[in-house]
Design a protein around this motif. Structure first.
Motif, PDB file in Angstrom:
ATOM      1  N   ARG A 203       0.734  -1.325  -0.012  1.00  0.00           N
ATOM      2  CA  ARG A 203       0.134  -0.014   0.094  1.00  0.00           C
ATOM      3  C   ARG A 203       0.884   1.373  -0.016  1.00  0.00           C
ATOM      4  NH1 ARG A 203      -5.756   0.170   2.825  1.00  0.00           N
ATOM      5  NH2 ARG A 203      -5.885  -1.504   1.247  1.00  0.00           N
ATOM      6  N   THR A 204       2.100   1.170   0.642  1.00  0.00           N
ATOM      7  CA  THR A 204       3.098   2.376   0.553  1.00  0.00           C
ATOM      8  C   THR A 204       3.511   2.676  -0.566  1.00  0.00           C
ATOM      9  OG1 THR A 204       3.607   1.783   2.844  1.00  0.00           O
ATOM     10  CG2 THR A 204       5.031   3.301   1.465  1.00  0.00           C
ATOM     11  N   THR A 230       3.844   5.878   4.217  1.00  0.00           N
ATOM     12  CA  THR A 230       3.799   4.875   5.118  1.00  0.00           C
ATOM     13  C   THR A 230       3.007   4.882   6.294  1.00  0.00           C
ATOM     14  OG1 THR A 230       6.231   4.680   4.533  1.00  0.00           O
ATOM     15  CG2 THR A 230       5.362   3.227   6.335  1.00  0.00           C
ATOM     16  N   ALA A 233      -0.355   4.514   4.910  1.00  0.00           N
ATOM     17  CA  ALA A 233      -0.910   3.083   4.822  1.00  0.00           C
ATOM     18  C   ALA A 233      -1.225   2.260   5.900  1.00  0.00           C
ATOM     19  CB  ALA A 233       0.337   2.555   3.913  1.00  0.00           C
TER      20      ALA A 233
END
Length: 422
Positions: A203-204, A230, A233
């Motif tokens: 996701r990051t 980050t 996420a």
């Protein structure tokens, strides 16, 4: 007899080698004459001919290494071992250090720049081999100032004429996120804050790619935007228990430093996500804000490309569309006019909003510039007119004749005053 030589004094061929304080000397055993003395280093040809060689012309001069250079070479090797780099990286970094040290600008530089040179050679080697290593990591290891390091880095690249590729952003994300202490439960990290490494990394990467597509990464340091991505996420994977956690606390739990612009990059990324959320029908009725939009990051990233095209318009796309309309396709043009007319028939509040122009943040919010103070010129009309400008004010022939007569009269008066002083 060594080399078939004889003594120059007694012509004896009994020559023996005598070591005196580690200096090999050739001595005649009959008369004691020293045939060769003080030969520190020689070349192979001179050794065969038994001729003395001065140290400045010898091979030992090229092998001399200063203490500062020896210390720098040791630090290069130690830094490569700390970073656990391959042996080929170490050899390349040492070679770059030796090449840079031959330049007079580096040899005459201050001790601070020579210490920074160690990290610059290692960073150049890692960049050339696509090894994910940041400038901030090197600076933290050698306790160097970031501004001094970046200036020395650019100077070394220019001096050596090296081709250093830019750092791959995806590899940097993987390396940087791997250093976060959030993937295993510990006394300092509660169980609700522990996250799966692969999910968080995936996701990051998607958030960083979104930031790159919307001009948030271009021309900026990558670590602040990676830190902000980050954090988002990590929050979006379990928003119920993590929305109350701030960015500063997140960095403290992850045991990483909080970059100064990371909070600003976080707000910019949230603003992009909010604009994208306005294009999804099931999110328009929720009236999202920068806090609640985190819960729907998964949906936004799933339709990222379509939402970016709908949310932002591109200047090049508009130009191509205009050219297409000018060139022609009558049916499409008529359909477009019908759609335009139907939109104009709607009330102002119900017309569809035009997409925002996709521009870099530096163009959306340009820096303020000082307004130059206007020059105040006061013209009174009593100023003297120079001879080069006076012709601009003479318009008729009579005025020219009058000016010539006045000029001749003034010259005559000056010459008369010179000949007849008071």
């Amino acid at each position: 007899m060594p080399g078939g030589r004889s003594c120059p004094d007694c012509s004896s061929t009994e020559l023996v080698e005598d070591s005196h304080y580690s200096q090999s000397q050739l001595v005649c055993s009959d008369c004691g004459c020293v045939v060769t003395e003080g030969v520190l280093t020689t070349t192979f040809a001179d050794e065969g001919n038994l001729r003395e060689v001065t140290y400045s012309r010898s091979t030992g001069e090229n092998e001399q290494v200063s203490r500062s250079q020896q210390r720098g070479l040791r630090r290069v090797r130690d830094l490569c071992r700390v970073l656990q780099l391959p042996s080929t990286f170490e050899d390349t970094a040492v070679t770059y250090y030796q090449q840079a040290y031959r330049h007079s600008d580096i040899r005459a530089a201050r001790l601070q720049k020579k210490e920074v040179l160690v990290g610059c050679c290692v960073l150049i080697t890692c960049r050339q081999h696509n090894w994910p290593l940041t400038m901030a990591t090197i600076c933290s290891l050698i306790y160097a100032d970031l501004d001094v390091f970046s200036g020395t880095y650019m100077q070394i690249v220019k001096l050596l004429g090296l081709d250093v590729p830019s750092l791959c952003l995806a590899e940097l994300v993987k390396t940087y996120c791997s250093s976060f202490k959030l993937f295993q439960a510990s006394p300092s990290v509660p169980a609700k804050y522990v996250e799966d490494k692969e999910k968080m990394l995936s996701r990051t990467l998607q958030l960083v790619e979104l930031a790159s597509e919307t001009w948030l990464v271009t021309g900026r340091h990558p670590l602040p935007i990676i830190t902000a991505a980050t954090f988002l996420a990590w929050q979006s994977l379990q928003p119920s228990g993590r929305l109350s956690c701030s960015l500063a606390r997140f960095c403290k739990l992850a045991n990483v430093d909080l970059p100064y612009p990371a909070a600003t990059r976080l707000q910019e990324l949230l603003a992009i996500l909010l604009q994208m959320a306005e294009q999804l029908a099931w999110l328009q009725i929720l009236k999202l804000n920068k806090r609640s939009v985190v819960k729907h990051i998964g949906d936004l990233l799933q339709h990222r490309h379509t939402l970016v095209r709908k949310t932002f318009r591109d200047g090049t796309g508009e130009t191509e569309a205009c050219e297409r309309e000018i060139q022609g396709q009558g049916q499409e043009q008529r359909q477009g006019e019908e759609v335009e007319n139907s939109c104009l028939d709607l009330p102002v509040g119900k017309r569809p909003a035009s997409p925002v122009l996709l521009l870099p943040p530096c163009m959306l919010k340009p820096p303020k510039q000082l307004r130059p103070t206007p020059l105040v010129c006061t013209v009174t009309g009593d100023e003297n007119i120079s001879d080069s400008e006076i012709e601009q004010y003479l318009r008729t022939p009579e005025e020219v004749k009058d000016f010539q007569r006045a000029q001749a009269a003034s010259l005559a008066a000056k010459s008369q005053s010179v000949h007849n002083p008071p």
